[in-house]
Design an enzyme around this catalytic site. Structure first.
Site, mmCIF file in Angstrom:
data_model
loop_
_atom_site.group_PDB
_atom_site.id
_atom_site.type_symbol
_atom_site.label_atom_id
_atom_site.label_comp_id
_atom_site.label_asym_id
_atom_site.label_seq_id
_atom_site.Cartn_x
_atom_site.Cartn_y
_atom_site.Cartn_z
ATOM 1 C CG HIS A 104 -2.072 -0.995 1.074
ATOM 2 N ND1 HIS A 104 -2.507 -1.503 -0.127
ATOM 3 C CD2 HIS A 104 -2.848 -1.572 2.042
ATOM 4 C CE1 HIS A 104 -3.498 -2.347 0.089
ATOM 5 N NE2 HIS A 104 -3.716 -2.420 1.387
ATOM 6 C CG HIS A 174 -8.033 -0.123 2.024
ATOM 7 N ND1 HIS A 174 -8.579 -0.843 3.066
ATOM 8 C CD2 HIS A 174 -7.065 -0.917 1.497
ATOM 9 C CE1 HIS A 174 -7.955 -2.008 3.182
ATOM 10 N NE2 HIS A 174 -7.037 -2.079 2.233
ATOM 11 C CD GLU A 312 -8.356 -3.426 -0.704
ATOM 12 O OE1 GLU A 312 -7.197 -3.231 -1.124
ATOM 13 O OE2 GLU A 312 -8.618 -4.225 0.217
#
Length: 348
Positions: A104, A174, A312
């Protein structure tokens, strides 16, 4: 559209929150910390309004939270094996913040930045500049995340970026959803539909092996709507690795820039539905397998594992090291431009 703006403080400075309310009374709250979603309040089949997004009592708690709740994740969403990739024979090393892998965008990724923000007539435009070398990524990247909230309870997210040097980019939102309401407990009784014939097999670290695996005859088959938790305890490697779903599905017949319906979530008790459209080549589903220990929730209590589901829409994890995956390379002069749409409805 009605807007309210208020501020709070974090160790990184002032956080600005925006509340957007449509003509029907449904609302969204957005935050400049992580260009994220704080809440979405929509009606059920009986006209009762509830927040369907997990989040925290204190806006500052969104900083460095492990779940990345509601926020825009980047510069690269998902895992990159060993935190390494190459562009034109130059190797780049990223922070290894998930075991030996990068996840991420790293510990100081976009989710933990305060973005510039500008209110629009029916939404908000967030913007951020990521410098060359930021978290190990090459190129100065200029990013915008535009949110638009409509009178038919549709939230459109448009993610755009440009670079002055070859780089990689993979942005997503997210948010954790629970259509029964964010304080209602386990989400595994809700129903999920994913019209995908393939998923990405992974190793024990949840990094893709490079294989496009068939969902046929596996717990990964959501081509017919089913209860999320129906197969979650199956004796299946990917489910054992993650203590639940933390997997990527391949969008069938994907074409760059073309919107497709990639998933639909529904709750029988309230009748709420969430249809998700995206221009991205894959959709990653995470059933909140490690939510316990998160900061205090909006309703005052703590969240437990499986209290929310993140869906996502993104490029494929580890694509920079998997030439068989759609490329996430961005060149100077090109535009990164991806859209995610969350459409809330009611099933009677």
């Amino acid at each position: 559209m009605k807007q309210r703006k208020w501020t709070t403080e974090s160790e990184k400075g002032e956080i600005t929150l925006y509340k957007l309310t449509n003509k029907n009374g449904a609302s969204v709250v957005l935050s400049s910390l992580g260009a994220g979603i704080i809440s979405i309040i929509v009606p059920d089949r009986n006209g009762r309004y509830h927040d369907v997004v997990l989040g925290y009592a204190n806006p500052s708690d969104y900083l460095y939270d492990a779940p990345h709740a509601g926020k825009t994740v980047g510069r690269y969403a998902g895992r990159i094996a060993d935190g390494k990739f190459n562009i034109d024979e130059t190797e780049y090393q990223l922070a290894q913040n998930c075991g030996k892998d990068a996840l991420h965008g790293g510990p100081e990724g976009f989710a933990n930045r305060i973005w510039e923000s500008q209110p629009l007539s029916n939404g908000v435009m967030f913007s951020l500049v990521s410098n060359d070398g930021d978290e190990g990524y090459p190129g100065q990247l200029a990013i915008t995340a535009q949110y638009i909230w409509s009178d038919d309870n549709q939230l459109t997210i448009r993610l755009r970026a440009a670079t002055d040097k070859k780089t990689i980019i993979n942005l997503t939102n997210h948010t954790y959803f629970n259509l029964a309401g964010e304080r209602s407990g386990c989400v595994l009784g809700e129903r999920l539909w994913i019209p995908a014939t393939q998923y990405l097999s992974t190793d024990e670290n949840l990094v893709p092996t490079g294989e496009f695996a068939s969902v046929e005859g596996t717990p990964m088959d959501f081509r017919e709507e089913k209860i999320i938790g129906q197969d979650i305890e199956a004796d299946f490697p990917e489910l054992k690795y993650a203590k639940g779903y933390d997997n990527t599905w391949v969008v069938d017949d994907w074409k760059k820039g073309e919107l497709k319906t990639v998933a639909c979530l529904s709750d029988d008790a309230t009748g709420r539905t969430l249809e998700i459209e995206s221009t991205q080549p894959s959709v990653h589903v995470y059933t909140g397998n490690w939510l316990s220990g998160s900061p205090r929730g909006k309703s005052g209590g703590g969240y437990l594992d499986y209290d929310g589901i993140a869906i996502e829409c993104q490029g494929m994890p580890d694509a920079p090291n998997k030439p068989q995956f759609p490329s996430q390379l961005l060149n100077p002069g090109e535009k990164y431009d991806e859209t995610i749409i969350f459409k809330f409805g009611i099933k009677y």
